[in-house]
Design a protein around this motif. Structure first.
Motif, PDB file in Angstrom:
ATOM      1  N   VAL A 387      12.437 -21.620 -81.329  1.00  0.00           N
ATOM      2  CA  VAL A 387      12.733 -22.177 -82.643  1.00  0.00           C
ATOM      3  C   VAL A 387      13.383 -21.086 -83.499  1.00  0.00           C
ATOM      4  CG1 VAL A 387      11.741 -23.157 -84.736  1.00  0.00           C
ATOM      5  CG2 VAL A 387      10.846 -23.824 -82.495  1.00  0.00           C
ATOM      6  N   ASP A 388      14.424 -21.462 -84.222  1.00  0.00           N
ATOM      7  CA  ASP A 388      15.225 -20.557 -85.051  1.00  0.00           C
ATOM      8  C   ASP A 388      16.154 -19.668 -84.231  1.00  0.00           C
ATOM      9  OD1 ASP A 388      14.243 -21.506 -87.460  1.00  0.00           O
ATOM     10  OD2 ASP A 388      12.587 -20.079 -87.497  1.00  0.00           O
ATOM     11  N   ALA A 389      16.223 -19.870 -82.908  1.00  0.00           N
ATOM     12  CA  ALA A 389      17.221 -19.144 -82.119  1.00  0.00           C
ATOM     13  C   ALA A 389      18.602 -19.465 -82.687  1.00  0.00           C
ATOM     14  CB  ALA A 389      17.130 -19.541 -80.653  1.00  0.00           C
ATOM     15  N   HIS A 390      19.458 -18.446 -82.784  1.00  0.00           N
ATOM     16  CA  HIS A 390      20.715 -18.607 -83.512  1.00  0.00           C
ATOM     17  C   HIS A 390      21.787 -17.768 -82.834  1.00  0.00           C
ATOM     18  CE1 HIS A 390      22.766 -18.557 -87.772  1.00  0.00           C
ATOM     19  NE2 HIS A 390      23.479 -19.171 -86.856  1.00  0.00           N
ATOM     20  N   LEU A 391      22.955 -18.346 -82.598  1.00  0.00           N
ATOM     21  CA  LEU A 391      24.068 -17.613 -81.996  1.00  0.00           C
ATOM     22  C   LEU A 391      25.367 -17.964 -82.698  1.00  0.00           C
ATOM     23  CD1 LEU A 391      25.980 -19.628 -80.049  1.00  0.00           C
ATOM     24  CD2 LEU A 391      23.947 -19.531 -78.617  1.00  0.00           C
ATOM     25  N   GLN A 392      26.345 -17.089 -82.507  1.00  0.00           N
ATOM     26  CA  GLN A 392      27.666 -17.288 -83.091  1.00  0.00           C
ATOM     27  C   GLN A 392      28.707 -16.897 -82.043  1.00  0.00           C
ATOM     28  OE1 GLN A 392      28.059 -18.370 -86.314  1.00  0.00           O
ATOM     29  NE2 GLN A 392      30.298 -18.368 -86.313  1.00  0.00           N
ATOM     30  N   ILE A 393      29.728 -17.721 -81.863  1.00  0.00           N
ATOM     31  CA  ILE A 393      30.794 -17.426 -80.910  1.00  0.00           C
ATOM     32  C   ILE A 393      31.803 -16.469 -81.515  1.00  0.00           C
ATOM     33  CG2 ILE A 393      32.562 -18.384 -79.389  1.00  0.00           C
ATOM     34  CD1 ILE A 393      29.780 -19.431 -78.819  1.00  0.00           C
ATOM     35  N   GLY A 394      32.086 -15.351 -80.787  1.00  0.00           N
ATOM     36  CA  GLY A 394      33.179 -14.449 -81.157  1.00  0.00           C
ATOM     37  C   GLY A 394      33.257 -14.172 -82.652  1.00  0.00           C
ATOM     38  N   PRO A 395      34.369 -13.658 -83.184  1.00  0.00           N
ATOM     39  CA  PRO A 395      35.616 -13.358 -82.470  1.00  0.00           C
ATOM     40  C   PRO A 395      35.532 -12.064 -81.663  1.00  0.00           C
ATOM     41  CG  PRO A 395      35.792 -12.661 -84.735  1.00  0.00           C
ATOM     42  CD  PRO A 395      34.450 -13.335 -84.612  1.00  0.00           C
ATOM     43  N   LEU A 396      36.510 -11.867 -80.760  1.00  0.00           N
ATOM     44  CA  LEU A 396      36.560 -10.643 -79.971  1.00  0.00           C
ATOM     45  C   LEU A 396      36.851  -9.455 -80.871  1.00  0.00           C
ATOM     46  CD1 LEU A 396      38.670 -11.846 -76.911  1.00  0.00           C
ATOM     47  CD2 LEU A 396      36.208 -11.937 -77.214  1.00  0.00           C
ATOM     48  N   LYS A 397      36.459  -8.289 -80.395  1.00  0.00           N
ATOM     49  CA  LYS A 397      36.762  -7.065 -81.134  1.00  0.00           C
ATOM     50  C   LYS A 397      38.290  -6.875 -81.212  1.00  0.00           C
ATOM     51  CE  LYS A 397      32.445  -6.220 -81.573  1.00  0.00           C
ATOM     52  NZ  LYS A 397      32.018  -7.547 -81.127  1.00  0.00           N
ATOM     53  N   LYS A 398      38.763  -6.320 -82.311  1.00  0.00           N
ATOM     54  CA  LYS A 398      40.201  -6.238 -82.575  1.00  0.00           C
ATOM     55  C   LYS A 398      40.963  -5.490 -81.486  1.00  0.00           C
ATOM     56  CE  LYS A 398      39.791  -6.594 -87.599  1.00  0.00           C
ATOM     57  NZ  LYS A 398      40.040  -5.927 -88.904  1.00  0.00           N
ATOM     58  N   ASP A 399      40.382  -4.375 -81.003  1.00  0.00           N
ATOM     59  CA  ASP A 399      41.118  -3.610 -80.004  1.00  0.00           C
ATOM     60  C   ASP A 399      41.167  -4.320 -78.666  1.00  0.00           C
ATOM     61  OD1 ASP A 399      38.434  -3.346 -79.567  1.00  0.00           O
ATOM     62  OD2 ASP A 399      38.511  -1.268 -78.909  1.00  0.00           O
ATOM     63  N   CYS A 400      40.287  -5.315 -78.498  1.00  0.00           N
ATOM     64  CA  CYS A 400      40.302  -6.101 -77.260  1.00  0.00           C
ATOM     65  C   CYS A 400      41.373  -7.191 -77.324  1.00  0.00           C
ATOM     66  CB  CYS A 400      38.927  -6.726 -77.034  1.00  0.00           C
ATOM     67  SG  CYS A 400      38.788  -7.700 -75.535  1.00  0.00           S
ATOM     68  N   VAL A 401      41.504  -7.801 -78.500  1.00  0.00           N
ATOM     69  CA  VAL A 401      42.441  -8.906 -78.643  1.00  0.00           C
ATOM     70  C   VAL A 401      43.862  -8.472 -78.338  1.00  0.00           C
ATOM     71  CG1 VAL A 401      43.407 -10.555 -80.289  1.00  0.00           C
ATOM     72  CG2 VAL A 401      40.964 -10.057 -80.312  1.00  0.00           C
ATOM     73  N   SER A 402      44.223  -7.254 -78.692  1.00  0.00           N
ATOM     74  CA  SER A 402      45.580  -6.780 -78.482  1.00  0.00           C
ATOM     75  C   SER A 402      45.896  -6.591 -77.007  1.00  0.00           C
ATOM     76  CB  SER A 402      45.784  -5.458 -79.221  1.00  0.00           C
ATOM     77  OG  SER A 402      44.922  -4.464 -78.707  1.00  0.00           O
ATOM     78  N   VAL A 403      44.893  -6.503 -76.174  1.00  0.00           N
ATOM     79  CA  VAL A 403      45.105  -6.236 -74.765  1.00  0.00           C
ATOM     80  C   VAL A 403      44.973  -7.505 -73.923  1.00  0.00           C
ATOM     81  CG1 VAL A 403      44.258  -4.954 -72.752  1.00  0.00           C
ATOM     82  CG2 VAL A 403      44.342  -3.872 -74.999  1.00  0.00           C
ATOM     83  N   LEU A 404      43.975  -8.307 -74.238  1.00  0.00           N
ATOM     84  CA  LEU A 404      43.720  -9.511 -73.440  1.00  0.00           C
ATOM     85  C   LEU A 404      44.780 -10.554 -73.729  1.00  0.00           C
ATOM     86  CD1 LEU A 404      39.869  -9.790 -73.911  1.00  0.00           C
ATOM     87  CD2 LEU A 404      41.135  -8.593 -72.163  1.00  0.00           C
TER      88      LEU A 404
END
Length: 407
Positions: A387-404
């Protein structure tokens, strides 16, 4: 004669060049031999030191058991002696009283009084055992140490073979070591760019039509488990027995990478086959408890990898950001702890041809059935266990986005 002289000159030049290259080759041979000898000596010294560390730990644990045994035995044996002595005394008083002639009233009263006094003597204090059976935890501690050591040996052997703990190639950097270019890797603290070239930066949206009624969605990126059910409309894809939700995205080829923030509570992150029945019972429907899904679970104390109802406990500290890397061509799923733009491999699920799988139930299950999961189209999946478990999707780290690469 001119041509002959030219040939002789060329031959002489070639001989001189060969002499130089031979001298260089000899130096290289000696350099390699010297470097190998030094490395053998260093390795031997390190193994001796490691053996000494293990021997010291063994001695400390054995001493801990002996100290605990000695401490508790002293108290327990003293209590036992007191009880035996009290029993013998009472038995003697009772016997003396029974042997008194009925006509000897004074003697009878004396023995009766002695028996009464013996029975009214204060009992011995209760056993304290403030450190009760602490030494029985030694097996657990040594077993954990053995598992960590085995995993470290396996990981470092993979590293020596150039694969790394997660099956991906190490990014090698050269350093000066005795005149030779040394290869050094700082696994597991590589930035994203070292691990995940040519990968899809996967943008995940949560599918409200799959969310269990006890999961509240925040837009398409956040999910939290709640106590009061939410009146979602009927949907054939909605989970009804497990507090789970899927991404709308399908994966069926290539490489995919996404990140999840663990905000609170017990959370499982993984993938599930598109055709999985969301009406399965709780025991079969949870991520990783069937052959149609797998996951990484944070249970408040440890990370645990799950597949087909089998688990593998992971000895790593908590990471708020979890990276998930799915490789269809390799039939592999790898979970990373991400912090400060660096990645630590927590667990890779992949068929292994090492003999270890014969003795590890989890890896054995992976070896027999994990590859079949990639015959299906897969979806990102999330299980909010507490109960109260909570998650959030992304965003990816900035230095990762430029490469992937985004697909």
């Amino acid at each position: 004669q001119a041509q002959q002289a030219k040939f002789l000159s060329d031959a002489e030049n070639e001989l001189e060049e060969l002499a130089v290259t031979i001298a260089q080759a000899k130096k290289m041979v000696e350099l390699i031999k010297g470097a190998a000898t030094k490395e053998k000596e260093r390795v031997e010294k390190l193994f001796v030191e490691a053996s000494e560390v293990l021997a010291t730990f063994q001695k400390e644990v054995a001493g801990f058991i002996e100290d605990g045994e000695r401490s508790m035995l002293g108290e327990a044996e003293a209590d036992l002696r007191w009880k035996e002595e009290r029993r013998a005394k009472l038995a003697q008083c009772k016997q003396n009283l029974e042997n008194v002639p009925s006509t000897d009233t004074i003697y009878f009263l004396q023995e009766f009084q002695a028996l009464k006094v013996a029975m009214e003597e204060n009992l011995s204090p209760a056993l304290s055992f403030q450190n009760e059976l602490n030494f029985t935890k030694c097996t657990q501690a040594v077993s954990a140490m053995k598992d960590v050591l085995s995993a470290a040996c396996k990981n470092q052997w993979d590293r020596l073979q150039g694969k790394g703990i997660d099956g991906l190639s190490f990014q090698e950097t050269e350093e000066e070591q005795g005149g030779l270019g040394g290869i050094s890797s700082c696994f597991p603290s590589h930035p994203h760019v070292f691990f995940l070239p040519h990968t899809v930066a996967f943008i995940i949206d949560l599918d409200s039509d799959t969310a269990d009624k006890f999961i509240q969605l925040f837009g398409t990126k956040g999910a939290k488990r709640v106590l009061c059910p939410i009146p979602y409309p009927e949907s054939p894809t909605r989970f009804i027995n497990c507090e789970q939700v899927l991404g709308v995205n399908l994966m069926n080829r290539g490489n995919y990478y996404w990140e999840v923030e663990l905000i609170d509570g017990w959370v499982s992150i993984g993938v599930i086959a598109e055709d999985f029945d969301p009406r399965e019972s709780y025991n079969r429907g949870r991520l990783g408890r069937n052959e149609k899904s797998c996951c990484l679970q944070w249970n408040g104390q440890n990370y645990v990898a799950w597949f087909g109802g089998f688990e593998s406990v992971i000895q790593q500290p908590f990471f708020q950001t979890i990276g998930v890397f799915l490789e269809y061509s390799e039939k592999a799923l790898t979970f990373y702890g991400v912090k400060d733009s660096k990645m630590t491999c927590l667990q890779q699920l992949k068929v292994s041809h090492f003999a270890k799988g014969q003795f590890d139930p989890f890896q054995n299950k992976i070896n027999h059935q994990f590859a079949s999961l990639f015959l299906c189209k897969l979806k990102p999946a999330f299980f909010l266990e507490s109960v109260d478990a909570h998650l959030q999707i992304g965003p990816l780290k900035k230095d990762c986005v430029s490469v992937l690469k985004r697909r």
